[in-house]
Design a protein around this motif. Structure first.
Motif, PDB file in Angstrom:
ATOM      1  N   THR A   1       2.098   4.607   3.512  1.00  0.00           N
ATOM      2  CA  THR A   1       2.956   5.006   4.614  1.00  0.00           C
ATOM      3  C   THR A   1       4.402   4.667   4.284  1.00  0.00           C
ATOM      4  OG1 THR A   1       2.976   2.932   5.840  1.00  0.00           O
ATOM      5  CG2 THR A   1       1.060   4.349   6.138  1.00  0.00           C
ATOM      6  N   ASP A   2       5.301   5.170   5.097  1.00  0.00           N
ATOM      7  CA  ASP A   2       6.716   4.818   4.977  1.00  0.00           C
ATOM      8  C   ASP A   2       7.149   4.233   6.317  1.00  0.00           C
ATOM      9  OD1 ASP A   2       9.382   4.538   4.448  1.00  0.00           O
ATOM     10  OD2 ASP A   2       9.855   6.672   4.558  1.00  0.00           O
ATOM     11  N   GLU A   3       7.307   2.925   6.352  1.00  0.00           N
ATOM     12  CA  GLU A   3       7.675   2.244   7.595  1.00  0.00           C
ATOM     13  C   GLU A   3       9.169   1.964   7.668  1.00  0.00           C
ATOM     14  OE1 GLU A   3       5.439   2.093   9.843  1.00  0.00           O
ATOM     15  OE2 GLU A   3       3.899   2.798   8.446  1.00  0.00           O
ATOM     16  N   GLY A   4       9.955   2.632   6.828  1.00  0.00           N
ATOM     17  CA  GLY A   4      11.395   2.458   6.858  1.00  0.00           C
ATOM     18  C   GLY A   4      11.871   1.381   5.910  1.00  0.00           C
ATOM     19  N   ASP A   5      11.460   0.130   6.166  1.00  0.00           N
ATOM     20  CA  ASP A   5      11.923  -0.960   5.308  1.00  0.00           C
ATOM     21  C   ASP A   5      10.985  -1.211   4.140  1.00  0.00           C
ATOM     22  OD1 ASP A   5       9.903  -1.802   6.989  1.00  0.00           O
ATOM     23  OD2 ASP A   5      10.664  -3.847   7.165  1.00  0.00           O
ATOM     24  N   ARG A   6       9.762  -0.651   4.201  1.00  0.00           N
ATOM     25  CA  ARG A   6       8.837  -0.821   3.095  1.00  0.00           C
ATOM     26  C   ARG A   6       7.727   0.232   3.196  1.00  0.00           C
ATOM     27  NH1 ARG A   6       7.282  -5.448   1.747  1.00  0.00           N
ATOM     28  NH2 ARG A   6       5.163  -5.107   1.046  1.00  0.00           N
ATOM     29  N   SER A   7       6.996   0.398   2.108  1.00  0.00           N
ATOM     30  CA  SER A   7       5.861   1.308   2.076  1.00  0.00           C
ATOM     31  C   SER A   7       4.580   0.493   2.180  1.00  0.00           C
ATOM     32  CB  SER A   7       5.878   2.113   0.777  1.00  0.00           C
ATOM     33  OG  SER A   7       4.920   3.134   0.810  1.00  0.00           O
ATOM     34  N   ILE A   8       3.660   0.924   3.031  1.00  0.00           N
ATOM     35  CA  ILE A   8       2.448   0.155   3.324  1.00  0.00           C
ATOM     36  C   ILE A   8       1.247   0.849   2.693  1.00  0.00           C
ATOM     37  CG2 ILE A   8       0.989  -0.778   5.148  1.00  0.00           C
ATOM     38  CD1 ILE A   8       3.788  -1.968   5.083  1.00  0.00           C
ATOM     39  N   LEU A   9       0.376   0.076   2.037  1.00  0.00           N
ATOM     40  CA  LEU A   9      -0.848   0.620   1.450  1.00  0.00           C
ATOM     41  C   LEU A   9      -1.795   1.037   2.575  1.00  0.00           C
ATOM     42  CD1 LEU A   9      -1.410  -2.035  -1.383  1.00  0.00           C
ATOM     43  CD2 LEU A   9       0.015   0.030  -1.406  1.00  0.00           C
ATOM     44  N   ASN A  10      -2.267   2.266   2.521  1.00  0.00           N
ATOM     45  CA  ASN A  10      -3.004   2.860   3.638  1.00  0.00           C
ATOM     46  C   ASN A  10      -4.476   3.003   3.261  1.00  0.00           C
ATOM     47  OD1 ASN A  10      -3.618   4.148   6.027  1.00  0.00           O
ATOM     48  ND2 ASN A  10      -2.891   6.154   5.338  1.00  0.00           N
ATOM     49  N   TYR A  11      -5.253   1.923   3.418  1.00  0.00           N
ATOM     50  CA  TYR A  11      -6.656   1.973   3.016  1.00  0.00           C
ATOM     51  C   TYR A  11      -7.580   1.877   4.221  1.00  0.00           C
ATOM     52  CZ  TYR A  11      -6.280  -3.153   3.338  1.00  0.00           C
ATOM     53  OH  TYR A  11      -6.056  -4.435   3.770  1.00  0.00           O
ATOM     54  N   GLN A  12      -8.751   2.500   4.098  1.00  0.00           N
ATOM     55  CA  GLN A  12      -9.791   2.457   5.112  1.00  0.00           C
ATOM     56  C   GLN A  12     -11.123   2.225   4.389  1.00  0.00           C
ATOM     57  OE1 GLN A  12      -9.077   2.733   8.335  1.00  0.00           O
ATOM     58  NE2 GLN A  12      -6.924   3.299   8.095  1.00  0.00           N
ATOM     59  N   TYR A  13     -11.886   1.236   4.809  1.00  0.00           N
ATOM     60  CA  TYR A  13     -13.089   0.871   4.063  1.00  0.00           C
ATOM     61  C   TYR A  13     -14.136   1.982   4.044  1.00  0.00           C
ATOM     62  CZ  TYR A  13     -11.170  -3.821   3.840  1.00  0.00           C
ATOM     63  OH  TYR A  13     -10.347  -4.895   3.584  1.00  0.00           O
ATOM     64  N   ARG A  14     -14.302   2.686   5.133  1.00  0.00           N
ATOM     65  CA  ARG A  14     -15.342   3.720   5.169  1.00  0.00           C
ATOM     66  C   ARG A  14     -14.985   4.923   4.308  1.00  0.00           C
ATOM     67  NH1 ARG A  14     -17.514   6.346   9.668  1.00  0.00           N
ATOM     68  NH2 ARG A  14     -19.157   6.801   8.155  1.00  0.00           N
ATOM     69  N   ASN A  15     -13.745   5.023   3.866  1.00  0.00           N
ATOM     70  CA  ASN A  15     -13.369   6.078   2.921  1.00  0.00           C
ATOM     71  C   ASN A  15     -13.775   5.733   1.486  1.00  0.00           C
ATOM     72  OD1 ASN A  15     -12.168   7.795   4.784  1.00  0.00           O
ATOM     73  ND2 ASN A  15     -10.165   6.826   4.588  1.00  0.00           N
ATOM     74  N   ARG A  16     -14.552   4.632   1.326  1.00  0.00           N
ATOM     75  CA  ARG A  16     -15.033   4.153   0.023  1.00  0.00           C
ATOM     76  C   ARG A  16     -13.889   3.669  -0.866  1.00  0.00           C
ATOM     77  NH1 ARG A  16     -19.880   8.515  -1.295  1.00  0.00           N
ATOM     78  NH2 ARG A  16     -20.739   8.544   0.822  1.00  0.00           N
TER      79      ARG A  16
END
Length: 373
Positions: A203-218
């Motif tokens: 993601t792009d949160e403005g001040d930093r980029s956040i890792l976008n993980y979801q466990y059920r997506n394997r």
């Protein structure tokens, strides 16, 4: 006049409700923003659709899901709409004569829901990375979140790291596991800019980029280290995400993504037990996940949670009156290994089956289900 009054009043409600103006009328008038003269961003879609323009008058779409975000809510299927109205802006404002194809970054419904409609109305083909195509074509096989309901035929499956041409452009798809196991980055150069479309990887949160993980997506923790390596190797000028504005690639961004990926891996290693299934949702899965009554061959894939060779025992549990052949099977698994076993089930009606798993002396119980409906 009545519709104009309705639109005006509804827009005023939106302006009172949202923290910033979200003008439906403005987006209707100008649905596309140029990133470069020949690369457009669709402002009307829940997951962003991008358009690559050719001098031939053709267009190549990247992702095409729900048009207008109010149609992408988690509601019943009958309330979910895919619309094509924004495409008129391509013809009116950008000289597009035809849409050749749409290429997708990953399988999630907000990125693919409109593909069948696009094919039916516009005659556009669907191109998908090699790890995404099977899920689009046979969604009932998989127990994964955010699947689109219907099969989406794929006209062209794209191998990783094998460049291909579309008119004056050369494009390449790259494996990009992380947000989901079944995703790819799409790279190309347009108007002197190196572009990498990364779906929902970060993601792009403005001040930093956040890792976008979801466990059920394997997701696997090390996936994000691989994507950070890919970004550094390719060094694009812009990352185009699924829900955010284009992100300029800088040394600081690359360093941050690399550092965060390393920490993500280290934290999972510290948190997870030495013996276990890691971040996998369970120790087994059954495919197909959905089937019709009758005789079906199901494949049960099982995991070894130990750092030693063990024998896995799988028993398939079914409703009374159903036939399972064979009812149970054994397989030897390498340390941390996996294997797939076939079972034939004759289902006399609707119901569920389950895979009961024992590895060595450890009994894990029912680890996976499949639905007959």
């Amino acid at each position: 006049p009545a519709l104009a009054a309705l639109s005006e009043r509804m827009q005023e409600l939106i302006d009172l409700r949202l923290p910033r103006p979200w003008s439906v009328a403005e987006r209707l008038r100008e649905p596309f923003d140029p990133i470069t003269p020949h690369l457009l961003r669709n402002r009307t879609m829940f997951a962003t659709n991008y358009v690559l323009l050719s001098q031939t008058g053709a267009a190549l779409l990247i992702d095409f899901g729900y048009d207008v975000s109010t149609t992408a809510m988690p509601t019943e299927r009958t309330a979910r709409r895919t619309l094509l109205w924004s495409l008129e802006g391509l013809r009116r404002d950008h000289g597009v004569e035809r849409i050749d194809a749409a290429i997708v970054s990953h399988y999630h419904d907000d990125h693919v829901a409109g593909l069948n409609l696009l094919r039916e109305v516009e005659g556009a083909e669907v191109w998908a990375p090699e790890n995404v195509a099977p899920i689009l074509e046979d969604p009932a096989r998989y127990d994964l979140p955010c699947l689109w309901f219907d099969p989406i035929p794929v006209d062209r499956a794209l191998p990783f790291e094998m460049p291909f041409r579309w008119h004056e452009y050369e494009l390449t798809v790259y494996a990009l596991p992380g947000h989901t196991r079944f995703a790819a980055a799409i790279g190309f150069e347009v108007d002197g800019k190196r572009i990498l479309v990364t779906g929902d990887q970060q993601t792009d949160e403005g001040d930093r980029s956040i890792l976008n993980y979801q466990y059920r997506n394997r997701f696997v923790p090390a996936d994000f280290a691989r994507s950070a390596e890919l970004y550094r190797r390719l060094r694009p000028d812009l990352l185009l995400g699924g829900h955010w504005l284009p992100l300029a690639v800088t040394d600081e961004l690359l360093d941050q993504l690399e550092t965060d990926a390393e920490r993500l891996t280290a934290l999972h290693e510290a948190l997870l037990p030495a013996d276990g299934f890691g971040t996998a949702p369970a120790g087994a899965r059954i495919e197909p996940y959905r089937a019709a009554p009758g005789t079906t061959e199901f494949t049960v894939t099982v995991l070894n949670p130990f750092d030693r060779t063990e024998t896995a025992h799988v028993r398939l549990v079914a409703p009374a009156g159903w036939t399972v052949e064979p009812p149970e099977r054994d397989v030897e698994l390498e340390p941390r290994g996996a294997a797939s076993l076939a079972f034939r089930v004759a289902a006399t009606g609707a119901g569920r089956i389950a895979a009961e798993l024992t590895v060595g002396d450890a009994r894990f119980g029912q680890q996976a289900e499949a639905i007959v409906e």
